[in-house]
Motif scaffolding. Sequence first.
Motif, short mmCIF file in Angstrom:
data_model
loop_
_atom_site.label_atom_id
_atom_site.label_comp_id
_atom_site.label_asym_id
_atom_site.label_seq_id
_atom_site.Cartn_x
_atom_site.Cartn_y
_atom_site.Cartn_z
N ILE A 7 5.17 -5.97 -3.87
CA ILE A 7 6.41 -5.31 -4.29
C ILE A 7 6.49 -5.23 -5.81
O ILE A 7 6.91 -4.21 -6.37
CB ILE A 7 7.60 -6.01 -3.64
CG1 ILE A 7 7.60 -5.61 -2.16
CG2 ILE A 7 8.92 -5.63 -4.31
CD1 ILE A 7 8.64 -6.23 -1.31
N GLY A 55 5.04 -2.35 -7.45
CA GLY A 55 5.73 -1.07 -7.27
C GLY A 55 5.40 -0.40 -5.96
O GLY A 55 5.61 0.79 -5.79
N ILE A 56 4.88 -1.17 -5.01
CA ILE A 56 4.51 -0.59 -3.71
C ILE A 56 5.56 -0.98 -2.67
O ILE A 56 5.85 -2.16 -2.49
CB ILE A 56 3.12 -1.09 -3.28
CG1 ILE A 56 2.07 -0.73 -4.35
CG2 ILE A 56 2.73 -0.51 -1.92
CD1 ILE A 56 0.73 -1.40 -4.14
N ILE A 57 6.14 0.01 -2.00
CA ILE A 57 7.05 -0.27 -0.88
C ILE A 57 6.33 0.21 0.38
O ILE A 57 6.32 1.39 0.70
CB ILE A 57 8.39 0.47 -1.04
CG1 ILE A 57 9.10 0.07 -2.34
CG2 ILE A 57 9.30 0.20 0.16
CD1 ILE A 57 9.62 -1.35 -2.39
N PRO A 99 0.79 10.76 2.51
CA PRO A 99 -0.40 11.60 2.44
C PRO A 99 -1.67 10.73 2.38
O PRO A 99 -1.65 9.64 1.81
CB PRO A 99 -0.23 12.37 1.13
CG PRO A 99 1.19 12.19 0.72
CD PRO A 99 1.68 10.93 1.35
N VAL A 104 -4.41 10.75 0.64
CA VAL A 104 -4.87 10.27 -0.68
C VAL A 104 -4.06 9.08 -1.15
O VAL A 104 -4.60 8.12 -1.72
CB VAL A 104 -4.76 11.36 -1.79
CG1 VAL A 104 -5.94 12.27 -1.76
CG2 VAL A 104 -3.46 12.09 -1.75
N GLU A 105 -2.76 9.14 -0.89
CA GLU A 105 -1.88 8.06 -1.34
C GLU A 105 -2.17 6.79 -0.55
O GLU A 105 -2.28 5.69 -1.10
CB GLU A 105 -0.42 8.50 -1.16
CG GLU A 105 0.59 7.43 -1.50
CD GLU A 105 2.03 7.93 -1.43
OE1 GLU A 105 2.26 9.13 -1.72
OE2 GLU A 105 2.91 7.14 -1.07
N HIS A 153 -5.44 5.20 -1.53
CA HIS A 153 -5.32 4.59 -2.85
C HIS A 153 -4.56 3.25 -2.76
O HIS A 153 -5.01 2.22 -3.28
CB HIS A 153 -4.57 5.57 -3.76
CG HIS A 153 -4.36 5.08 -5.15
ND1 HIS A 153 -5.26 5.32 -6.17
CD2 HIS A 153 -3.36 4.34 -5.70
CE1 HIS A 153 -4.81 4.76 -7.28
NE2 HIS A 153 -3.65 4.17 -7.03
N LEU A 154 -3.41 3.28 -2.07
CA LEU A 154 -2.56 2.08 -2.04
C LEU A 154 -3.17 0.97 -1.18
O LEU A 154 -2.98 -0.21 -1.46
CB LEU A 154 -1.16 2.44 -1.54
CG LEU A 154 -0.33 3.32 -2.49
CD1 LEU A 154 1.04 3.59 -1.89
CD2 LEU A 154 -0.18 2.66 -3.86
N ARG A 197 -5.26 -1.04 -3.32
CA ARG A 197 -4.48 -1.90 -4.21
C ARG A 197 -3.93 -3.10 -3.47
O ARG A 197 -3.94 -4.23 -3.97
CB ARG A 197 -3.37 -1.11 -4.89
CG ARG A 197 -3.89 -0.53 -6.21
CD ARG A 197 -3.02 0.55 -6.77
NE ARG A 197 -1.75 0.08 -7.31
CZ ARG A 197 -0.90 0.90 -7.97
NH1 ARG A 197 -1.22 2.15 -8.17
NH2 ARG A 197 0.25 0.44 -8.41
N PRO A 221 11.17 0.14 -7.18
CA PRO A 221 10.16 0.54 -8.15
C PRO A 221 10.39 1.97 -8.62
O PRO A 221 10.71 2.84 -7.81
CB PRO A 221 8.84 0.46 -7.37
CG PRO A 221 9.12 -0.40 -6.19
CD PRO A 221 10.56 -0.23 -5.88
N GLU A 229 5.49 6.13 -10.53
CA GLU A 229 4.54 6.10 -11.65
C GLU A 229 4.54 7.41 -12.42
O GLU A 229 4.39 7.41 -13.62
CB GLU A 229 3.12 5.83 -11.12
CG GLU A 229 2.90 4.36 -10.83
CD GLU A 229 1.52 4.07 -10.25
OE1 GLU A 229 1.36 2.98 -9.72
OE2 GLU A 229 0.62 4.94 -10.34
N ILE A 270 2.50 8.19 -7.06
CA ILE A 270 1.26 7.98 -7.80
C ILE A 270 0.58 9.34 -8.01
O ILE A 270 0.72 10.25 -7.19
CB ILE A 270 0.32 7.00 -7.07
CG1 ILE A 270 0.02 7.47 -5.64
CG2 ILE A 270 0.91 5.60 -7.04
CD1 ILE A 270 -1.06 6.66 -4.95
N SER A 314 -1.32 11.41 -5.32
CA SER A 314 -0.43 11.85 -4.26
C SER A 314 0.41 13.03 -4.72
O SER A 314 0.61 14.00 -3.99
CB SER A 314 0.46 10.68 -3.82
OG SER A 314 1.44 11.12 -2.92
#
Lengths: 496, 383
Positions: free
Chosen positions: A252, A255-257, A295, A297-298, A301-302, A305, B178, B181, B228, B231
Motif C-alpha cells: 500500500i 501506491g498499489i491498491i 489492463p 500491461v498494468e 507490471h504491478l 512489483r 495513493p 503516478e 502507471i 497502463s
Amino acid sequence: MLTMPVPDEDKIRRRAAIAAALRAIVPGEGVIEAPVEMRAFETDGLTAYRQLPLVVVLPETTEQVSAVLKYAHDNGIKVVPRGAGTSLSGGALPLADGILLGMAKFNRVLDIDYANRCAVVQPGVTNLAITRAVEHRGFYYAPDPSSQIACTIGGNVAENSGGVHCLKYGLTANNVLGIEMVLVTGEVIRLGGKHLDSEGYDLLGVMTGSEGLLGVVTEVTVRILQKPETARAVLVGFPSSEDAGQCVADVISAGIIPGGMEMMDRPAIHAAEDFVHADYPLDVEALLIVELDGPQVEVDHLIERVSEIAQANKAATLRISTSEEERLLFWAGRKAAFPAVGRISPDYICMDGTIPRKRLPEVLQGMAELSRLHRLRVANVFHAGDGNLHPLILFDANDADELDRAEQFGADILRLCVKVGGVLTGEHGVGIEKRDLMPEMFTEGDLAQQMRVKCAFDGKGLLNPGKVFPTLHRCAELGRVHVKAGQLPFADIPRF
Amino acid sequence: MSAVLKPASIAELAEMIAAADVPLEVIGTGSKRHLGRPVQAAASLDMSGFTGVIAYEPEELILDVAAGTPLADVESMLGQRGQQLAFEPPDWSALLGGTGSGTVGGLVACNLSGPRRLKAGAARDHVLGIHGVTGAGDLFKAGARVVKNVTGYDMPKLLTGSHGTLAALTSVILKVLPAPETEETVALTGFDDAQAVDAMSLAMQSACEVSGAAYVPGEAVYLRLEGIAPSVSYRRDLLGKVLKRPIEVMAARSSAARWKAIRDAAMFAENPRHPLWRISVAPSAAPGIIRRLKDRLDIRYLFDWAGGLIWLEVPPSPDASEALVRASFASGHATLIRAPEATRAAVDVFQPQAPALAALSGRVKEAFDPRHILNPGRMYRGI
Ligand SMILES: Cc1cc2nc3c(=O)[nH]c(=O)nc-3n(C[C@H](O)[C@H](O)[C@H](O)COP(=O)(O)OP(=O)(O)OC[C@H]3O[C@@H](n4cnc5c(N)ncnc54)[C@H](O)[C@@H]3O)c2cc1C
C-alpha cells in the motif's frame, strides 16, 4: 446467551386477527401463520438463535409494503424486515410478537441503463443476479460478499455488505446511487436516483448499514462497472504474520491498491488445503493472496512489483498465476475456507472485527492466548487490505457450555479489536450478536445520538427492535428538552 | 453580526453551544460562507482554533485531522507522501469571493467533490469518522481510524454535507489514497452537446478507467486517464478504438491545469454577478436540459461527471431563473451555488424535497439541534 425484549402477550393473543388484517392487504399465500410453514423463517445466518415470528407477510408491491407498515404502526406491532436471511449477526431474527416482512417476492430487475452505467432492481434480487443481468455487456456489480448467490441487494443495503474486492471498489454504500424506501408510517420516499449525490442530509448514507431499523427498502439503483480486462494473483507464504503484515503495508505504501488482498493463518491454511488441495504451502505461518486487476500491461507490471515487495519481506514461497485456472486455484482455498473449517468442527461462528492493520501481530497473539483460555480452536481469514478480520471459532453447539464459551471468546476478540483502535464489525453488522458490546466502542452519549437518529425515522421503535442497541429507550426520553425534572428516568423500560 | 465565539477546546465548545441562547453561524475560515441560504445568526462560532494533524498513517490510508485545519496544508502534506484525497476537493474561493480553499471541516460540511467523483466517489465516501458537538451541546463521535466499519449508523455520512446544521465538527477521519503516478488527457473536438455526452458515455462504458470526463462547449471533450505510465498509454490507445476517432493527447502538466480549472469551475469566476447553478442528473439527461434552457435564457455551461454534473450560469435576475432551471429536469437536483444574498434568501437554494422527506429531514435536524442553534436556515427553511 443474548436476551431479546419481552414479547407483548397481547399481540400474541391477537395473532389470528393480525393475520386476517394482513391478508386484507396481501391476499392469498402472501400471509403465513402456520408454525410449520413459518419454520423456514425462524433463523438467519446466526443459526444458534431461533424464534418463530408472530406471522409472516410476503408483499409484492411497494403499496402493499406501505399498507403493512401503516397497519403495524397504527396498531403498535413490531416489524422485522428480511431478505434472504443470510445475516451472520442475527439481524433478521424474528420476534415472537412481531411481523416478519419478507422481501423475497421483490425479485425483478427493473431497468438496466448502460448509457448511465446503472441498474434499477427490486430489493429481493440477489447480489449475483445483478451481475448476471449485465455481464453479457461486460459489466458487473462490484461488491461481492461470499454469500452473493443467496443474499439480496436489499439485505446488502441494510448491512452495507462488502466482499474481497471492496478495498479497491468500495462497500455497498459506495456503489448504491439511490433507493425507494417505506417509512414505518407507510410514507414512501426516494433518496438519490440515477444521478450522483442526493441532496439534503445524506439519508441514503444512513440507511445503508441501518440493519432494518430505519425503513424498508423497496427499490435500489446501483452503479455497474465495466469488468477489468484481466486479473492475476500472487500467492505468498510467510514465516510469520509480522512479515505478511509488513508486506501488506509495503504494497500500500508503494501506491498499489490491489483488487483483493487476503490473508490466512496456519489453521485456516491447513483446513483449506485438506479440503480443496489448492497446493498451498503448509509450513508457513501466513499465506497472502494478492490479486491485481486491470489492463494486462498494468497487471503484469504491478504483479512484478508486488512480488519484489514480498521477497523483500522474507517470503518463504511465492507463486504468480500464469493462467486463469491457476488464479482460480489460488482462490479456491480461500473461498472454501468457511466450509473447510466446517469439516473439522461441528460448528463455528464467524467474527468480523476490523483493526488497524499494523496491530495484526499483537491481535493474532492475543487471539492465541484467548484460544487457550476459552479452550476452543480458532482459524483466521483476513481481508488484509482493509484490516477486516474473520476469526472462525470452532465449537460444538450440542454442548451448551461450548456455545457459551464460543460466544465469550468471540466477545473477547472483539474487545481486543476495539482496544487496539479497531471496531466491532467491518461488514456483517451488529444485529443481536454484537449488540451488547456496543458500549465497548461508544459512550452512552454516542449511542444516545444514534438512537435519536433512529427516533427521527421510527418514533415508536417498531422496526427491528432488540437489534443493534443494547438498551431500548423511549424517544421522548432521548430528547432531553422534553424530560421533566424529578421523573425517574427509564423506570419502566426493561434493560436487556 | 456582533459576537464571535472562539472555543479553544472541545469542552469549551460544548459549553458554548449548550449555553448559547442565540443562533450561531459555524465558521471555519469563511470560504464557503456564501454557499447556501443566508443564516440568521446573532453570533458566529469560529472553529479555526481546532487545527492540526492528530494522526496520519499513510500505510493504513488514514488521516485524522482537526476540522479547522486548512485544506491546503493537508493536501501538501499528503502530496509529500504520494497520497491524495481521491475525491478531488475543489477550491471555490474564486467563484464565491473567498480567500483560500478553506478548512477540512468546511469541505466535509459541504460534501464537495471534483471531477474524479465519478470514479472515486464523493467526499462522503471518504469520511470514516467524526468527532463533534451537537446543537444540544452534546459531545459525540462516530466511526473510527479504520477503512472498513459498519458498527452503528453511518453518522459520518450523515454529517457530511449537513452544512453545519447538525453539529460543529471538531475533527474528521479521512480515507486517503495513493496519488496516480502519472496522468494524461485526451481532448476531442467538433462535438455538439449530445455527441459530447455520447462520447463520454462510450468512454465510461469501456475498460479505459476514465477518471475525469468533462465537456467545455465550443472547446473540447476532455477524458482523463491516470495510473502507471504503461497502463495510461495502453488505455489511451484503447480509447481511440472505442471512440473510433483520432485523438489529441495533452501532456501531464497541461492536463493537470485543465482539470484544476474544470474542478474549480474557473470559467465562471469572471462573471461574479451572474447566478451559478450546479445540477446533478443522469448524464444522458444533460443535453435535453441545455436544449430546453437555451431557448429561454442566455446561458453559459459546462458538463462534468460525463454529463452528470451541469454547471449553469444564467443572466442576473432577482430569482436566478429558479423556476426555469428546476423545470428543466425531471429527476436530480439543482443547487444555487452563487447569487446575491437577497436572492439566496428568496429562492430555494437546495432542491426542494417532497413533503414526507422534508418532514423526515426536519426530524433529523431536531435529533441533533432541538433548539435550532446551529446555522439555522442554511439548507432549508427551518433547517
Ligand atoms: C456463507 C456466508 C458468507 C457471507 N459472506 C459475506 C461477505 O463476504 N461479506 C459480507 O459483507 N457479508 C457476508 N455475509 C453476510 C450476509 O450475507 C450479508 O449481510 C447480506 O447482505 C445479508 O443479505 P440478506 O438478503 O440475506 O439479508 P437478511 O439476512 O435477510 O437481512 C439482513 C438485515 O437486513 C434487513 N433487511 C433485509 N432486507 C431489507 C429491506 N428490503 N429493507 C430493509 N431492511 C432489510 C434485515 O432486517 C436484517 O437486519 C455472509 C453470510 C453467509 C451466510
